[in-house]
Design an enzyme around this catalytic site. Structure first.
Site: not given
Length: 707
Positions: A345, A348, A425
């Site tokens: 997670d 990015e 999310d």
């Protein structure tokens, strides 16, 4: 020369305008267009392609596809002119409708919690890919082989890639159908590896289940309430101060004991690993990374630091092969504690307090193994891809006899080779439930078949009505996980009313009954790239009424899913697909199921996990066509490991012929070295919206009465 070939090769009439700026070469039905000032060092080797398009024989043709390269205000632009009337799809992880005409998408991976429902925003992933579907059902695909920050605009007769990086090449694929186009795409990008069977089950997650006793309680509740399930997830609070590859000494003091407890109840475990490494002398991951000089640097060549969950963090430079190998070695001891899968997670990468919540554009990545060094502006969109590439290598090193399962929030076109994904999310809202269908369909059409949303929604409070509705349709997504954040109300199926619990249980029961069919669909995806979850137009690419339908969808090629909240939807084949009313009953939440005439869908007996599932006893849902014929396939293997690559699998062909009032059903092994088995079978004959079940019989050929 055919119109299709003409598309690929471009035309002499326009070649002069294109060739002044670009050279193009062809390989079979793939055209590669190069701008005249193309610098391969800025783009290659490409992370997109497993097989580099091979350039052969520059030819000419009469079909007027046109590719123009230009430069404006420091941006390099590729414009693909499309004269036909075309419906556009793809463009990766995006919000908005399935049909992408008139949309602009920015490719710049960013942490975007509770994102909006309309198109145009940039989310966690980038897929520089557009699918075009003409009125006659023929299809083409366009790839901008470019990792730099860019935008895709899909107007009715133009596709525009506008990049902040150097001039880039464009690859165009032409095929006779969207199915053939998906097969051609994975022929270049590589196919998804076959996941472990357990990863296709129901997953239960929250940010965060803490301490380990809470995790055990969740497992006990899933079994007590008879909710079939396979996986429980550990978010970041299992760590010691958010230090990756560690365990909290108070809440998770004995991970082996916890994982053993879950394994005894037929649960697998997935644990979060973020890229940010806490800056701390004496912390073994930071010490090793510092000693090896493995961190991303700033524009002055100094080690970059950014704040994430642990505070100040270093970030591995995953463009470097030696860094990826080091990262892979970190998993051995971690997985040895009984960990089954990994969740990458925040990759990015997300960094708190920075512009756009990520690294500065001018941070430096050193590359290697043919990849030249360059700024973060070039490598940002593939940071997540390179991370999961290294993580997959680590899981294979740690457990060479097991299929890796990795879930990643960030990725790039081609990253399906390394990890599954979810839609990030999202928000606990009906609009996001509805949005999850076109988002997942679009990811599938963009080469990522293993995907799905957080069922129930991640941000803000959910409620029983929403969880029941979302589970009733979410049970048919490729990836099925209930997940929400801390500080919100619990949303496990049993925390609401008995009606909600029963609705969730019924939907998940149906997924587990369908598991033989679903696993066969995943095997198809691993071979030819067909999405597991498909838009209705895949049933008939020439039916224009299906082009914009993004509420109902297909699971594989033979099963249509309509959510109860979608009252009026387009139907394939003039509505000839037959309604399925399965025997365990229904309620006001359950999705409507329809089966394609001419198909056979294998069902397993209900089990509480895939570890309990058996295929020596099957129910075959038979829906004959207007000629009284139906066929289907069943794929089987060990469910984990790689023996299937050496032929240890079984593909069984199933045929049914209706004659008068009798239905003759036969099973024949078509592929694989796995020994055939004698099965108990019963037939569910689908007709008139009902399913009529026969008694159980044993054998490879059975005959039943269908009066």
């Amino acid at each position: 020369m055919s119109k299709r070939l003409g598309f690929l090769l471009s035309s002499l009439a326009i070649a002069s305008s294109v060739m002044a700026q670009a050279a193009f070469m062809t390989c079979d039905s793939v055209a590669v267009f190069y701008p005249s000032h193309y610098d391969a060092k800025q783009h290659q080797p490409s992370p997109i392609f497993e097989r580099e398009p091979v350039a052969v024989n520059a030819l000419t043709a009469s079909w007027p596809l046109r590719v123009d390269f230009s430069e404006k205000d420091g941006h390099h632009i590729a414009t693909i002119n499309v004269p036909d009337e075309v419906d556009f799809y793809g463009t990766g992880e995006v919000t908005g409708p399935l049909r992408r005409n008139g949309r602009t998408v920015e490719l710049w991976n960013v942490d975007t919690p509770a994102y909006g429902v309309d198109g145009g925003s940039h989310l966690y992933q980038s897929h520089p890919w557009v699918m075009g579907l003409r009125r006659d059902g023929t299809a083409f695909g366009i790839i901008a082989d470019n990792t730099w920050r860019q935008k895709i605009t899909t107007n009715d007769h133009k596709v525009i890639f506008d990049s902040e990086g150097p001039a880039f090449r464009v690859i165009i694929i032409e095929r006779d159908s969207p199915r053939a186009l998906m097969q051609a795409l994975v022929n270049l990008t590589g196919s998804m590896s076959l996941p472990p069977l357990w990863a296709l089950g129901y997953h239960q997650c929250r940010h965060t289940y803490y301490p380990d006793g809470k995790v055990m309680e969740i497992a006990d509740n899933l079994r007590q309430h008879r909710i079939p399930s396979d996986v429980i997830w550990m978010d970041i609070d299992y760590m010691d101060g958010y230090r990756i590859f560690t365990f909290d000494p108070d809440g998770f003091s004995n991970p082996n004991r916890l994982n053993d407890y879950l394994h005894q109840k037929n649960f697998k475990t997935v644990y979060m690993i973020d890229p940010g490494v806490k800056v701390e002398k004496g912390y073994f991951v930071d010490d090793q990374g510092t000693a090896g000089d493995y961190w991303v640097k700033d524009s002055k060549g100094q080690v970059f630091e950014g704040n994430v969950w642990p505070g100040a963090c270093h970030f591995p430079d995953f463009t470097r092969p030696e860094v990826r190998m080091w990262w892979a070695t970190l998993y051995k001891d971690f997985m040895a504690k009984g960990v089954d899968g990994v969740w990458n997670d925040m990759n990015e990468p997300a960094i708190f307090g920075q512009p756009e919540n990520t690294m500065p554009y001018d941070n430096l990545h050193l590359g290697g193994d043919g990849v030249s060094s360059g700024p973060h502006l070039r490598f940002h969109n593939v940071y997540g891809l390179n991370m999961v590439r290294a993580s997959r290598q680590g899981l294979l090193l740690a457990n060479p006899g097991k299929r890796p399962f990795i879930l990643s929030r960030s990725n790039f076109l081609g990253g399906h080779r390394y990890a599954a994904t979810w839609t990030g999310d999202n928000l606990s809202a009906p609009e996001h439930m509805e949005l999850s269908i076109p988002m997942s369909l679009t990811l599938g059409l963009s080469g990522q078949p293993f995907n799905g949303p957080d069922i129930g929604g991640f941000c803000e409070n959910s409620n029983g009505e929403l969880v029941a509705q979302w589970t009733a349709v979410g049970a048919y997504f490729p990836f099925v996980r209930n997940h929400n954040t801390k500080g919100t109300v619990s949303q496990e199926p049993w925390v609401f009313t008995p009606e909600v619990l029963n609705a969730c249980r019924t939907a998940i029961n149906r997924r587990y009954m369908l598991m033989p069919y679903i696993y066969t669909c995943f095997r198809e995806a691993s071979i030819d790239g067909m999405p597991v979850m498909r838009p209705l137009f895949m049933a008939d690419a020439k039916d224009l009424s299906l082009r914009g339908e993004d509420r109902a969808f297909l699971l594989g090629g033979d099963l249509m899913i309509r959510p109860q909240w979608a009252a009026e939807v387009a139907l394939p084949d003039g509505g000839s697909w037959k309604k399925l009313t399965l025997e365990e009953g229904t309620d006001r939440y359950q999705a409507e199921l329809r089966q394609r005439p001419g198909s056979i869908i294998p069902l397993a007996n209900l089990a509480q996990s895939t570890a309990e599932m058996r295929t020596d006893s099957l129910t075959l849902l038979v829906c004959v066509d207007n000629k009284g014929y139906a066929h289907g396939l069943l794929y089987e293997d060990d469910g984990d490991g790689f023996s299937y690559k050496n032929g240890q699998y079984r593909v069984t062909g199933i045929e049914a012929v209706k004659k008068n009032n009798q239905l003759r059903v036969s099973l024949r092994q078509k592929e694989g070295k796995m020994q055939s088995i004698l099965r108990k079978l019963r037939i569910g004959y689908v007709s008139g919206g009902k399913v009529k079940y026969s008694s159980w019989q044993t054998g490879e050929e059975i005959v039943v009465s269908i009066k």
